[in-house]
Design a protein around this motif. Structure first.
Motif, PDB file in Angstrom:
ATOM      1  N   TYR A  13       0.826  -1.209   0.000  1.00 24.51           N
ATOM      2  CA  TYR A  13       0.000   0.000   0.000  1.00 24.51           C
ATOM      3  C   TYR A  13       0.863   1.263   0.000  1.00 24.51           C
ATOM      4  CZ  TYR A  13      -3.179   3.602   1.782  1.00 24.51           C
ATOM      5  OH  TYR A  13      -3.887   4.753   1.961  1.00 24.51           O
ATOM      6  N   PHE A  14       1.906   1.250   0.835  1.00 21.96           N
ATOM      7  CA  PHE A  14       2.736   2.452   0.915  1.00 21.96           C
ATOM      8  C   PHE A  14       3.648   2.617  -0.297  1.00 21.96           C
ATOM      9  CE2 PHE A  14       1.397   2.285   5.347  1.00 21.96           C
ATOM     10  CZ  PHE A  14       0.971   3.590   5.476  1.00 21.96           C
ATOM     11  N   GLN A  27      -9.125  -1.360   3.975  1.00 23.78           N
ATOM     12  CA  GLN A  27     -10.172  -0.496   4.539  1.00 23.78           C
ATOM     13  C   GLN A  27     -11.073  -1.276   5.477  1.00 23.78           C
ATOM     14  OE1 GLN A  27     -11.068   2.630   4.423  1.00 23.78           O
ATOM     15  NE2 GLN A  27      -9.780   3.530   2.820  1.00 23.78           N
ATOM     16  N   ASP A  33     -13.040  -3.523  14.909  1.00 19.59           N
ATOM     17  CA  ASP A  33     -12.454  -3.161  16.197  1.00 19.59           C
ATOM     18  C   ASP A  33     -11.147  -3.853  16.556  1.00 19.59           C
ATOM     19  OD1 ASP A  33     -14.143  -1.200  16.850  1.00 19.59           O
ATOM     20  OD2 ASP A  33     -15.502  -2.451  18.051  1.00 19.59           O
ATOM     21  N   GLN A  40      -2.205  -0.556  14.965  1.00 20.19           N
ATOM     22  CA  GLN A  40      -3.231   0.424  15.338  1.00 20.19           C
ATOM     23  C   GLN A  40      -2.891   1.855  14.921  1.00 20.19           C
ATOM     24  OE1 GLN A  40      -4.272  -0.069  19.455  1.00 20.19           O
ATOM     25  NE2 GLN A  40      -5.736  -1.692  18.976  1.00 20.19           N
ATOM     26  N   GLU A  41      -1.622   2.138  14.793  1.00 21.56           N
ATOM     27  CA  GLU A  41      -1.273   3.516  14.422  1.00 21.56           C
ATOM     28  C   GLU A  41      -1.713   3.876  13.002  1.00 21.56           C
ATOM     29  OE1 GLU A  41       2.782   3.118  15.353  1.00 21.56           O
ATOM     30  OE2 GLU A  41       3.398   2.606  13.325  1.00 21.56           O
ATOM     31  N   TYR A  42      -2.014   2.844  12.205  1.00 16.72           N
ATOM     32  CA  TYR A  42      -2.495   3.132  10.853  1.00 16.72           C
ATOM     33  C   TYR A  42      -3.998   3.327  10.817  1.00 16.72           C
ATOM     34  CZ  TYR A  42       2.102   1.419   9.543  1.00 16.72           C
ATOM     35  OH  TYR A  42       3.442   1.243   9.438  1.00 16.72           O
ATOM     36  N   GLN A  43      -4.643   2.943  11.915  1.00 23.96           N
ATOM     37  CA  GLN A  43      -6.102   2.975  11.901  1.00 23.96           C
ATOM     38  C   GLN A  43      -6.701   4.365  11.622  1.00 23.96           C
ATOM     39  OE1 GLN A  43      -7.954   1.218  15.356  1.00 23.96           O
ATOM     40  NE2 GLN A  43      -9.780   0.714  14.193  1.00 23.96           N
ATOM     41  N   PRO A  44      -6.180   5.421  12.293  1.00 25.66           N
ATOM     42  CA  PRO A  44      -6.781   6.742  12.055  1.00 25.66           C
ATOM     43  C   PRO A  44      -6.782   7.141  10.577  1.00 25.66           C
ATOM     44  CG  PRO A  44      -5.166   6.868  13.816  1.00 25.66           C
ATOM     45  CD  PRO A  44      -5.076   5.491  13.265  1.00 25.66           C
ATOM     46  N   MET A  45      -5.752   6.750   9.898  1.00 25.76           N
ATOM     47  CA  MET A  45      -5.612   7.093   8.486  1.00 25.76           C
ATOM     48  C   MET A  45      -6.787   6.534   7.675  1.00 25.76           C
ATOM     49  SD  MET A  45      -2.126   6.432   6.433  1.00 25.76           S
ATOM     50  CE  MET A  45      -1.984   6.723   4.696  1.00 25.76           C
ATOM     51  N   GLN A  47      -9.514   5.267   8.887  1.00 29.54           N
ATOM     52  CA  GLN A  47     -10.745   5.771   9.470  1.00 29.54           C
ATOM     53  C   GLN A  47     -11.111   7.115   8.846  1.00 29.54           C
ATOM     54  OE1 GLN A  47     -11.292   3.881  12.887  1.00 29.54           O
ATOM     55  NE2 GLN A  47     -13.214   4.013  11.756  1.00 29.54           N
ATOM     56  N   HIS A  48     -10.114   7.933   8.714  1.00 30.52           N
ATOM     57  CA  HIS A  48     -10.331   9.268   8.169  1.00 30.52           C
ATOM     58  C   HIS A  48     -10.779   9.206   6.709  1.00 30.52           C
ATOM     59  CE1 HIS A  48     -10.158  13.539   8.008  1.00 30.52           C
ATOM     60  NE2 HIS A  48      -9.239  13.550   7.074  1.00 30.52           N
ATOM     61  N   PHE A  49     -10.148   8.328   5.952  1.00 31.38           N
ATOM     62  CA  PHE A  49     -10.550   8.169   4.552  1.00 31.38           C
ATOM     63  C   PHE A  49     -12.013   7.751   4.465  1.00 31.38           C
ATOM     64  CE2 PHE A  49      -5.910   7.031   3.384  1.00 31.38           C
ATOM     65  CZ  PHE A  49      -5.603   8.372   3.297  1.00 31.38           C
TER      66      PHE A  49
ATOM     67  N   VAL B 103      -7.669  11.003  14.247  1.00 32.96           N
ATOM     68  CA  VAL B 103      -8.329  11.174  12.962  1.00 32.96           C
ATOM     69  C   VAL B 103      -8.282  12.630  12.519  1.00 32.96           C
ATOM     70  CG1 VAL B 103     -10.604  11.156  11.857  1.00 32.96           C
ATOM     71  CG2 VAL B 103      -9.807   9.139  13.048  1.00 32.96           C
ATOM     72  N   VAL B 106      -4.945  13.357  11.252  1.00 35.03           N
ATOM     73  CA  VAL B 106      -4.741  12.933   9.861  1.00 35.03           C
ATOM     74  C   VAL B 106      -5.226  14.023   8.911  1.00 35.03           C
ATOM     75  CG1 VAL B 106      -5.344  11.230   8.098  1.00 35.03           C
ATOM     76  CG2 VAL B 106      -4.943  10.491  10.429  1.00 35.03           C
TER      77      VAL B 106
END
Lengths: 140, 169
Positions: A13-14, A27, A33, A40-45, A47-49, B103, B106
């Protein structure tokens, strides 16, 4: 989905070598959960998308461009202006010819009456003729 | 083409135009204006619409160009930052707060990206376009797009990790 596979996909992906389907798998994994602690540090990314994907425009589309409106107004203005000018010109001509006609009838009337009067004056010649006759005979 | 037909054709990607505009212009209002402007332009060209091979890609390109022009013009200096409301997650409260925080972080990172990378991230990670479709919109070859995309994703990761390690934002 097994962890090793996710890690593998994340690596790709990167480097941006994943397909759209593989990215959808990622995704999906990050939207649930129980994400592995070290990921977990990739989760916000992700999540934001996902959040951004939900944004929607709230305004309706008015399909009446103001441009057209303006165009028609200017057309109407030009039309009014030209007809106004034309009307003005025509009106002036009409007024002038009307005044001329009026003047003509007045003048004919005057000349008619004048002639009328003048014809009556002709009778006065009678006096001149008779007085002349008298004077002529007296002098003789 | 009637108004109803046009709306039916345009509606499926109207929100995509809006989201792309919002990514670039930040403000909700500006993005709505941009979407409206693009759709009106498209409507005024409705007689030619049949000749376009891909109306969606065409509209996306128009949106991109409109927004970049907007950013270049003076008006861009008056843009406000608007915060979006993020959805509730089904995680525990503390985790939820933490996640919300990250979030929105980000979002901040994404705002720092150059416009070109913002557009590519938007098209790929949010709208899930494939590379050929992105190429039509941004007018770049797929390799260049891949490089830019990788760079943008790595930048977000790097900033996130930085935050994770030092706890600064």
């Amino acid at each position: 989905m097994e962890l090793a596979n996710i890690e593998n996909l994340l690596e790709k992906y990167f480097e941006a070598t994943t397909t759209v389907q593989e990215e959808q798998t990622l995704q999906l994994y990050f939207s649930q959960d129980n994400v592995a602690p070290h990921l977990q540090e990739y989760q916000p990314m992700f999540q934001h998308f996902a959040n951004l994907r939900g944004e929607q425009s709230t305004r309706n589309v008015p399909l009446k461009p103001r441009k057209n409106y303006l165009k028609w107004i200017s057309v109407a203005a030009v039309f009014l202006l030209t007809t106004g000018l034309f009307f003005n010109e025509w009106n002036e001509q009409r007024l002038a010819s009307e005044a001329f006609e009026d003047f003509k009838t007045t003048m004919t009337m005057v000349s008619k009456n004048f002639n009328n009067g003048a014809s009556h004056i002709n009778h006065l010649n009678q006096f001149t003729e008779t007085t002349n006759k008298i004077f002529i005979t007296e002098n003789n | 083409m009637k108004q109803a037909d046009f709306l039916q054709m345009v509606m499926p990607f109207k929100d995509k135009l809006y989201r792309l505009a919002k990514r670039l212009l930040v403000s909700n209002e500006e993005a709505e204006d941009a979407t409206q402007e693009v759709l009106l332009k498209l409507w005024s060209k409705k007689t030619k619409i049949g000749t376009y091979s891909n109306v969606e890609a065409f509209a996306m390109t128009m949106t991109k160009n409109y927004c970049l022009d907007k950013l270049k013009s003076k008006q861009a200096s008056n843009l406000k930052l608007v915060h979006s409301n993020y959805k509730d997650e089904n995680t525990s409260l503390q985790k939820e707060v933490e996640l919300k925080d990250s979030v929105s972080f980000v979002h901040q990172i994404m705002d720092e990206l150059p416009s070109q990378q913002k557009i590519i991230i938007q098209l790929r990670d949010i709208e899930q376009y494939d590379f050929e479709e992105i190429a039509k919109v941004v007018d770049m070859n797929p390799t260049a797009i891949r490089v830019a995309l990788s760079r943008a994703r790595k930048y977000i990761r790097q900033e996130l990790i930085k935050k994770h390690n030092y706890g600064i934002s």
